[in-house]
Scaffold this active site. Structure first.
Site, PDB file in Angstrom:
ATOM      1  N   SER A 574     -62.695  10.046 -31.372  1.00  0.00           N
ATOM      2  CA  SER A 574     -61.326  10.469 -31.621  1.00  0.00           C
ATOM      3  C   SER A 574     -61.253  11.203 -32.964  1.00  0.00           C
ATOM      4  CB  SER A 574     -60.381   9.268 -31.558  1.00  0.00           C
ATOM      5  OG  SER A 574     -59.050   9.671 -31.439  1.00  0.00           O
ATOM      6  N   ASP A 660     -56.791  12.309 -20.898  1.00  0.00           N
ATOM      7  CA  ASP A 660     -56.589  11.845 -22.272  1.00  0.00           C
ATOM      8  C   ASP A 660     -55.416  12.591 -22.911  1.00  0.00           C
ATOM      9  OD1 ASP A 660     -56.745  11.085 -24.905  1.00  0.00           O
ATOM     10  OD2 ASP A 660     -58.888  11.464 -25.105  1.00  0.00           O
ATOM     11  N   HIS A 695     -58.347   8.392 -22.844  1.00  0.00           N
ATOM     12  CA  HIS A 695     -58.896   8.280 -24.188  1.00  0.00           C
ATOM     13  C   HIS A 695     -59.879   7.123 -24.322  1.00  0.00           C
ATOM     14  CE1 HIS A 695     -58.752   9.577 -28.329  1.00  0.00           C
ATOM     15  NE2 HIS A 695     -58.567   8.344 -28.751  1.00  0.00           N
TER      16      HIS A 695
END
Length: 723
Positions: A574, A660, A695
């Site tokens: 991320s 995501d 995600h």
């Protein structure tokens, strides 16, 4: 728009068994834009689906030419990783063998019941259960069976759950696409049947009124931003639900929680720098919310409740590492705040919980956590609240460890629960009596395949950064691992949003360490590992400190003889994936390989796109390149995608999720396309996109282990340990 090509055609043609397959080559279709007089050219903008919002809800609606490209990348990655198949299976089996399959959490008491999640043997998902208070887990009532709910679905995630005060109803939120769009359902716990009330496209947060008749929840806007709080009265049409609060500024998100006393439901409006809290009387849900104190830029505060007062953690009055104040419930505005815990620089107050007779604080100092317990004097008067003579702390002696605190469900209690672990010590769950100071071990994490902490070493080093700051680095290795520079090193980092990286136990990483890797966590700036200043020194115009800190940590480990240059596998996800992209550009020769999980690498383009879900709330973290040329120039100077150039890059593995909403799939896809075009080394450049998740990757606990086994097999293979 025409699709990409793979080699000289639009399909992937894998080579025969005697030659490696050709990597996909994405077609270059330049898109030109101009900001602040600067022209940007994006050759791979076409990978971003025009209908991305629809794809979040209906992944099958992805345009064919984009899907073909992602499928080609997946096929290439599968082919190049095929020889690691047996290793992946071995890693998966040993990681699974370290998990107690029929495991359960220690039950949390709430009135006549105790609630807890548990896993059953072979189950991917937890069951939510309860027992009569003081009863046996063998007599558990299964309230929600995740395995049954997920049956037939490629992805399933349980969001928030909340039972009513009378223990008759359970509200729960689920997402079956990975897009973080949750459907809320309500279950009658006597019959096990769901009510007709069903709320789609929520953000997953929910809170009950005291009488269990009104449910508060959050809806998202067309850009998937949580901006609306609604109330739903049981038995009424969802279309009649009342809008309780609407956030007009798309730069702020809305959250829901409640005080420990259960007297107030809290609407928390926040970005990364600023917050504002509104109270809803849980006993009078129709009355509407009431603001505590208005937001102002840079002011953060959180609210708890005791009697006629609110207990507020705040960074007001230059309290960078936070202080605690008290204010009357009737007049809670900032002018009426009175300090009860002073600010102490370097001691970061992370969390405050308030009970009938005690206040607890989770703090961090010198990058280590501790819990502080302070008794409340009888009556809890505003002018004489604490019995400081009884204040004491809970801490541990290991060089590096992780500590978590749980308040549970109850307010009038002397018991709190905390968990402790280190890189070598499996998690231990304790109940702590705040009155008697008695510590009771309730559970020690069981490793069925065996684990001896004495076989491993945990160390904490301080790496000198470029500007002289000292960066904590936590190490884990086997006692038998040679410390002569020959060992490969796996270096993990994040460094954003003030999130600290705990030195916590992990069963999975033992598979690396047992094979000769040294595992390290770099506690770099951008997190709050060393206080709030450690965070602000790694954001906005100081963001590059995050990257140089990570590089400094790697170089220090080389200079101290733990490994050698070019023998480090770096990993982050991320915003930590942004870190991976930056260090690939800045110091490629330091690293053997880089594993970037859902990496935020297209920073400039994303921060220029105000319609993406997270962009406006992210401007306080990275800067706003739309309105500020200085921010534009600074972000452009480090944005990984914009700084890929012709040079020798290490091995690269990037992971993405099609649905995501946080780091959209096209960021890693564009980054890999550009890197493959410009990379002058013969090293692997791979992209793996999960076409059925978002995600967090695969949702099941065993499928998640398979993802980890895939990543670890990549690291072991390039390090020459893939046997």
């Amino acid at each position: 728009m025409t699709g990409p090509t793979t080699g000289s055609s639009d399909t992937t043609v894998l080579a025969d068994e005697t030659a490696p397959p050709s990597p996909p080559v994405a077609r270059r279709l330049p898109v030109v834009s101009t900001y602040h007089g600067v022209t940007l050219t994006d050759d791979y903008a076409w990978i971003r689906a025009d209908n991305w919002q629809e794809v979040m809800r209906q992944p099958q609606e992805l345009a064919g030419h984009i899907r073909d490209h992602l499928d080609a990348e997946n096929a290439y990655t599968k082919a190049m990783m095929a020889q690691t198949g047996p290793l992946q299976e071995t890693l998966f089996k040993e990681m699974k063998a370290r998990l107690k399959e029929d495991d359960s959490h220690v039950p949390q008491p709430d009135g006549p019941f105790e609630y807890f999640p548990r896993f059953v043997k072979g189950g991917q998902y937890a069951q939510l259960c309860r027992i009569p208070r003081g009863g046996s887990q063998g007599d558990a009532q299964v309230l929600l069976d995740g395995n049954a709910e997920a049956e037939g679905k490629s992805y399933w995630d349980l969001g928030a759950t909340a039972h009513t005060n009378d223990h008759k109803l359970l509200a729960y939120a689920t997402d079956d696409k990975g897009s973080e769009l949750y459907t809320i359902r309500i279950r009658d716990l006597a019959t096990g049947q769901n009510l007709a009330d069903e709320i789609p496209d929520s953000h997953g947060s929910l809170e009950w009124s005291s009488d269990g008749r009104t449910l508060f929840y959050i809806k998202v806007d067309e850009h998937q931003r949580p901006l609306f709080v609604y109330s739903h009265v049981l038995g009424t049409p969802v279309s009649d639900d009342k809008l309780v609060y609407e956030e007009k500024d798309s730069g702020f998100f809305v959250g829901l929680s409640s005080t420990q006393s259960q007297k107030f439901i809290l609407i928390d409006i926040h970005d990364h720098d600023t917050s504002e809290v509104h109270l809803i009387d849980a006993d009078n849900p129709a009355a509407g919310p009431r603001m505590v104190t208005p937001r102002r830029v840079g002011h953060q505060y959180s609210v708890e409740h005791h009697g006629k007062n609110l207990i507020i953690a705040t960074n007001s009055n230059d309290a960078e590492d936070f202080r605690v104040v008290m204010a009357p419930v009737a007049t809670p505005e900032e002018a009426n705040w009175r300090e009860i815990v002073a600010h102490k620089p370097g001691r970061l107050i992370l969390d405050v919980s308030v009970f009938q007779n005690f206040v607890t604080r989770l703090e961090r100092g010198e990058s280590l956590p501790r819990i502080v317990v302070t008794p409340i004097k009888a009556g809890g008067r505003a002018d004489d609240f604490f019995d400081l003579s009884g204040e004491h702390s809970i801490a541990f002696a290991e060089e590096a460890y992780a500590l978590g605190m749980s308040s549970g469900y109850e307010f009038d209690t002397t018991r709190i629960r905390f968990t402790y672990s280190s890189l070598t010590t499996p998690a231990e769950t304790y109940d702590y009596d705040m009155a008697t100071r008695e510590r009771t071990l309730r559970k020690r994490q069981e490793i069925p395949s065996g684990h001896n902490p004495a076989d491993y070493v945990t160390r904490r080093l301080l790496a000198p950064a470029k500007d002289g700051a000292l960066v904590p680095v936590t190490l884990l290795y086997k006692k038998t691992t040679p410390l002569d520079g020959s060992a490969p090193l796996f270096l993990y980092g994040y460094g954003a949003y003030g999130i600290a990286m705990p030195a916590a136990f992990s069963t999975a990483r033992l598979s690396l360490v047992d094979r000769g890797f040294i595992f390290a966590i770099a506690h770099i700036r951008g997190g709050k590992d060393k206080g709030y200043r450690w965070y602000t020194d790694g954001k906005l115009k100081k963001k590059k400190n995050t990257f140089t800190d990570f590089i400094a940590a790697g170089e220090h480990l080389v200079s101290e003889g733990f490994t050698t240059r070019g023998r480090i596998v770096a990993n982050g996800g991320s915003a930590g994936g942004m870190l991976m992209g930056a260090i690939a550009n800045m110091a490629p020769d330091l690293f053997l390989a880089i594993i970037a999980d859902v990496p935020f690498v297209d920073v400039l383009n994303t921060m220029l796109d105000k319609d993406l879900p997270l962009t406006p709330p992210e401007w306080p973290e990275w800067g706003n390149p739309l309105t500020s040329k200085d921010d534009f120039d600074y972000i452009r100077s480090y944005s990984p995608y914009d700084n890929v150039e012709a040079k020798d890059y290490p091995h690269i593995l990037a992971l993405a999720g099609l649905t995501d909403p946080r780091v959209t799939y096209w960021e890693p896809a564009k980054w890999i396309a550009k890197m493959r075009a410009l990379n002058t080394s013969a090293n692997l450049v791979l992209l793996k996109t999960n076409m059925g998740a978002g995600h967090g990757g695969a949702s099941g606990r065993f499928d998640g282990l398979k993802d980890t086994a895939f990543n670890f097999s990549f690291a072991l293979e390039v390090a020459g340990l893939g046997v």
